[in-house]
Design an enzyme around this catalytic site. Sequence first.
Site, mmCIF file in Angstrom:
data_model
loop_
_atom_site.group_PDB
_atom_site.id
_atom_site.type_symbol
_atom_site.label_atom_id
_atom_site.label_comp_id
_atom_site.label_asym_id
_atom_site.label_seq_id
_atom_site.Cartn_x
_atom_site.Cartn_y
_atom_site.Cartn_z
ATOM 1 N N SER A 135 -27.427 -78.069 4.168
ATOM 2 C CA SER A 135 -28.260 -77.960 3.006
ATOM 3 C C SER A 135 -29.569 -78.859 3.360
ATOM 4 C CB SER A 135 -27.239 -78.785 2.019
ATOM 5 O OG SER A 135 -27.596 -78.696 1.077
ATOM 6 N N TYR A 148 -20.575 -85.057 0.638
ATOM 7 C CA TYR A 148 -21.073 -83.496 1.147
ATOM 8 C C TYR A 148 -22.763 -84.028 1.977
ATOM 9 C CZ TYR A 148 -23.350 -79.238 -0.291
ATOM 10 O OH TYR A 148 -23.790 -77.938 -0.475
ATOM 11 N N LYS A 152 -23.260 -82.101 5.743
ATOM 12 C CA LYS A 152 -24.484 -81.204 6.390
ATOM 13 C C LYS A 152 -25.013 -82.316 6.973
ATOM 14 C CE LYS A 152 -23.375 -78.250 3.195
ATOM 15 N NZ LYS A 152 -22.506 -76.670 4.046
HETATM 16 P P1 NAP Z 1 -19.566 -70.775 -3.726
HETATM 17 O O1 NAP Z 1 -20.636 -70.294 -4.999
HETATM 18 O O2 NAP Z 1 -18.633 -72.586 -3.884
HETATM 19 O O3 NAP Z 1 -19.173 -70.081 -2.447
HETATM 20 C C1 NAP Z 1 -18.231 -70.600 -1.279
HETATM 21 C C2 NAP Z 1 -17.466 -69.734 -0.719
HETATM 22 O O4 NAP Z 1 -16.244 -70.461 0.318
HETATM 23 C C3 NAP Z 1 -16.002 -69.541 -1.919
HETATM 24 O O5 NAP Z 1 -16.052 -67.482 -1.489
HETATM 25 C C4 NAP Z 1 -14.616 -70.359 -1.328
HETATM 26 O O6 NAP Z 1 -14.139 -69.375 -1.417
HETATM 27 C C5 NAP Z 1 -15.370 -69.935 0.048
HETATM 28 N N1 NAP Z 1 -14.403 -71.669 0.892
HETATM 29 C C6 NAP Z 1 -14.828 -73.030 0.680
HETATM 30 N N2 NAP Z 1 -13.770 -73.531 0.635
HETATM 31 C C7 NAP Z 1 -13.100 -72.590 1.874
HETATM 32 C C8 NAP Z 1 -12.500 -72.824 2.400
HETATM 33 N N3 NAP Z 1 -11.420 -73.640 2.673
HETATM 34 N N4 NAP Z 1 -12.361 -71.927 3.414
HETATM 35 C C9 NAP Z 1 -12.091 -70.450 3.474
HETATM 36 N N5 NAP Z 1 -12.873 -70.072 2.595
HETATM 37 C C10 NAP Z 1 -13.290 -71.353 1.501
HETATM 38 O O7 NAP Z 1 -20.429 -71.727 -2.384
HETATM 39 P P2 NAP Z 1 -22.209 -71.313 -2.305
HETATM 40 O O8 NAP Z 1 -22.399 -72.152 -3.216
HETATM 41 O O9 NAP Z 1 -22.207 -69.741 -1.838
HETATM 42 O O10 NAP Z 1 -22.013 -72.226 -0.738
HETATM 43 C C11 NAP Z 1 -22.011 -71.773 0.713
HETATM 44 C C12 NAP Z 1 -22.957 -72.542 1.661
HETATM 45 O O11 NAP Z 1 -24.447 -73.418 1.130
HETATM 46 C C13 NAP Z 1 -22.171 -73.619 1.461
HETATM 47 O O12 NAP Z 1 -21.294 -74.643 2.688
HETATM 48 C C14 NAP Z 1 -23.114 -74.982 0.126
HETATM 49 O O13 NAP Z 1 -22.705 -76.440 1.553
HETATM 50 C C15 NAP Z 1 -24.297 -74.544 1.081
HETATM 51 N N6 NAP Z 1 -25.561 -74.456 0.317
HETATM 52 C C16 NAP Z 1 -25.154 -74.417 -0.865
HETATM 53 C C17 NAP Z 1 -26.089 -74.570 -1.925
HETATM 54 C C18 NAP Z 1 -25.985 -74.376 -3.766
HETATM 55 O O14 NAP Z 1 -27.001 -75.297 -4.255
HETATM 56 N N7 NAP Z 1 -25.136 -73.315 -3.571
HETATM 57 C C19 NAP Z 1 -27.163 -75.132 -1.437
HETATM 58 C C20 NAP Z 1 -27.306 -76.048 -0.321
HETATM 59 C C21 NAP Z 1 -25.994 -75.196 0.659
HETATM 60 P P3 NAP Z 1 -13.363 -70.065 -3.156
HETATM 61 O O15 NAP Z 1 -14.033 -69.167 -4.030
HETATM 62 O O16 NAP Z 1 -12.185 -69.009 -3.057
HETATM 63 O O17 NAP Z 1 -12.569 -71.381 -2.826
#
Ligand code: NAP
Length: 243
Positions: A135, A148, A152
């Site tokens: 991130s 967080y 990261k």
């Molecule tokens: P999201 O919409 O919350 O989706 C995350 C997915 O990961 C969900 O399917 C969740 O399952 C699964 N997950 C979480 N914890 C888990 C665990 N312990 N075991 C197995 N599966 C797990 O998040 P996202 O925005 O797509 O984020 C994905 C990645 O991108 C993350 O690493 C996040 O830190 C990074 N990121 C996101 C953003 C942003 O703004 N969205 C920005 C920078 C980086 P459940 O829903 O069943 O919990």
Amino acid sequence: MDIRFEGKRALVTGAGKGIGREIAAQLVKSGAEVVALSRTQDDLDSLKAELGCLTVLADIGDAQQALKAVEAAGPIDLLVNNAGVAIIEPFLETSLDHWDTVLNINLRAAFVVGQAVAKGMVARGIGGSIVNVSSQASQAALPGHTAYCASKAGLDHLTRMMALELGPHNIRVNAVNPTVILTPMGEKVWGDPAKGAPMLAKIPLGRFGRPIHVADAVLYLLSDKADMITGVMLPVDGGYLVG
Ligand code: NAP
């Protein structure tokens, strides 16, 4: 750029929603055999129906479950450590429980899964490619994001260590560092305009990202088009980190 992954097997963690789901979809489109790992069965069922991919149910915050899941996933050529959570609390109010939850999923699980998958790659002697989804928060301090940001920042340096020690086995390891991406997590953390507007104002391109922006960068880094690239942290941030 034509990126194809025929004959490659990919494991994507956190593939149930958001960025991971898009990465899984794009990998399937590009010919990879995809193993989608997540912790909600409904998400895996709908993924299987939509993409025809293999699925593994596991909460990888638990190291034993993570190791079992890697075993169930079989021999992997391409790994995306994408699963992550954000729990927003000011530094003085961050509880130990929440610190552990965030660090276990965002950093320790990437280590556990990465190590287990890399051992298999080394044993098979055919190299591989790994992308960690980090991130912009690894480099920028964001209010309320202590656990967080720390997780990261750790993930970025884990990426460098993996690149250093796995390079001799022809395993490339890179990270992508997105800004706010409009996913369930992105909406939860930044959806309130009072919070989102100041963040948006710091992004030179003036917009938040979409999952496809991250998926495109991940597929490039996984592919042979990035054959000489390892150990990089690639911002997918509309320019946020130049400020
Ligand atoms: P999201 O919409 O919350 O989706 C995350 C997915 O990961 C969900 O399917 C969740 O399952 C699964 N997950 C979480 N914890 C888990 C665990 N312990 N075991 C197995 N599966 C797990 O998040 P996202 O925005 O797509 O984020 C994905 C990645 O991108 C993350 O690493 C996040 O830190 C990074 N990121 C996101 C953003 C942003 O703004 N969205 C920005 C920078 C980086 P459940 O829903 O069943 O919990």
